[in-house]
Scaffold this motif. Sequence first.
Motif, short mmCIF file in Angstrom:
data_model
loop_
_atom_site.label_atom_id
_atom_site.label_comp_id
_atom_site.label_asym_id
_atom_site.label_seq_id
_atom_site.Cartn_x
_atom_site.Cartn_y
_atom_site.Cartn_z
N ALA A 105 0.84 -1.19 0.00
CA ALA A 105 0.00 0.00 0.00
C ALA A 105 0.88 1.24 0.00
N GLY A 106 0.35 2.32 -0.56
CA GLY A 106 1.06 3.59 -0.64
C GLY A 106 0.91 4.13 -2.04
N GLY A 107 1.96 4.69 -2.57
CA GLY A 107 1.95 5.12 -3.96
C GLY A 107 2.32 6.56 -4.16
N THR A 108 2.33 6.92 -5.42
CA THR A 108 2.67 8.27 -5.86
C THR A 108 1.68 8.70 -6.92
N LEU A 109 1.24 9.95 -6.87
CA LEU A 109 0.37 10.48 -7.90
C LEU A 109 0.69 11.94 -8.14
N ASP A 110 0.37 12.41 -9.34
CA ASP A 110 0.55 13.81 -9.70
C ASP A 110 -0.78 14.52 -9.56
N VAL A 111 -0.77 15.66 -8.86
CA VAL A 111 -1.97 16.43 -8.59
C VAL A 111 -1.82 17.80 -9.24
N LEU A 112 -2.84 18.22 -9.98
CA LEU A 112 -2.83 19.49 -10.69
C LEU A 112 -3.57 20.55 -9.89
N PHE A 113 -2.92 21.71 -9.71
CA PHE A 113 -3.54 22.85 -9.03
C PHE A 113 -3.58 24.01 -10.01
N HIS A 114 -4.75 24.61 -10.14
CA HIS A 114 -4.95 25.70 -11.09
C HIS A 114 -5.01 27.04 -10.34
N PHE A 115 -4.19 27.97 -10.79
CA PHE A 115 -4.18 29.31 -10.22
C PHE A 115 -4.66 30.29 -11.27
N SER A 116 -5.70 31.06 -10.92
CA SER A 116 -6.21 32.07 -11.84
C SER A 116 -6.45 33.36 -11.07
N GLN A 117 -6.59 34.45 -11.78
CA GLN A 117 -6.79 35.76 -11.15
C GLN A 117 -8.14 35.85 -10.45
N SER A 118 -9.07 34.97 -10.78
CA SER A 118 -10.37 35.01 -10.13
C SER A 118 -10.33 34.41 -8.74
N ALA A 119 -9.22 33.71 -8.40
CA ALA A 119 -9.09 33.12 -7.08
C ALA A 119 -8.95 34.21 -6.04
N SER A 120 -9.52 33.99 -4.86
CA SER A 120 -9.48 35.01 -3.81
C SER A 120 -8.13 34.98 -3.11
N VAL A 121 -7.78 36.12 -2.57
CA VAL A 121 -6.56 36.24 -1.79
C VAL A 121 -6.94 36.40 -0.34
N ARG A 122 -6.33 35.60 0.51
CA ARG A 122 -6.59 35.70 1.95
C ARG A 122 -5.39 36.34 2.63
N PHE A 123 -5.66 37.24 3.54
CA PHE A 123 -4.58 37.90 4.28
C PHE A 123 -4.65 37.53 5.73
#
Length: 123
Positions: A105-123
């Motif tokens: 058991a275990g493993g490796t996978l590739d995960v895609l994260f999308h960044f766009s200008q519509s994403a909110s910014v948290r401070f």
Amino acid sequence: MTMLRGMTAVLFLLLAGCTGAGSTTPVCSVPDRAPQIVNQVQPDIPALAQQQGITGDVTVRVTLDASGAVTGTTIVISPSAVLNSAALAAARASTYQAGMQNCKAGGTLDVLFHFSQSASVRF
């Protein structure tokens, strides 16, 4: 004597978990399966990326232990280093189901994260 050698070889193969002569396939009751994302956390776009208009997709390679816990993360592809920390943090915060390969058991996978200008910014 030849019969004894043959029986010894068969016994060795069975004890080694092999299914037949010359086979290296382990014997187990669980079929191979790929690791899966259970809940993917969406990253916040970093303030600097927001200010500079940096967007794009970051691919993170995630390594899992037998319970599905993250044991390692690395950037595979990224349009800008400014996005990397947020992508790595999101990958670590996401939850996964471990895969199964050769009865381990275990493993490796590739995960895609999308960044766009519509994403909110948290401070």
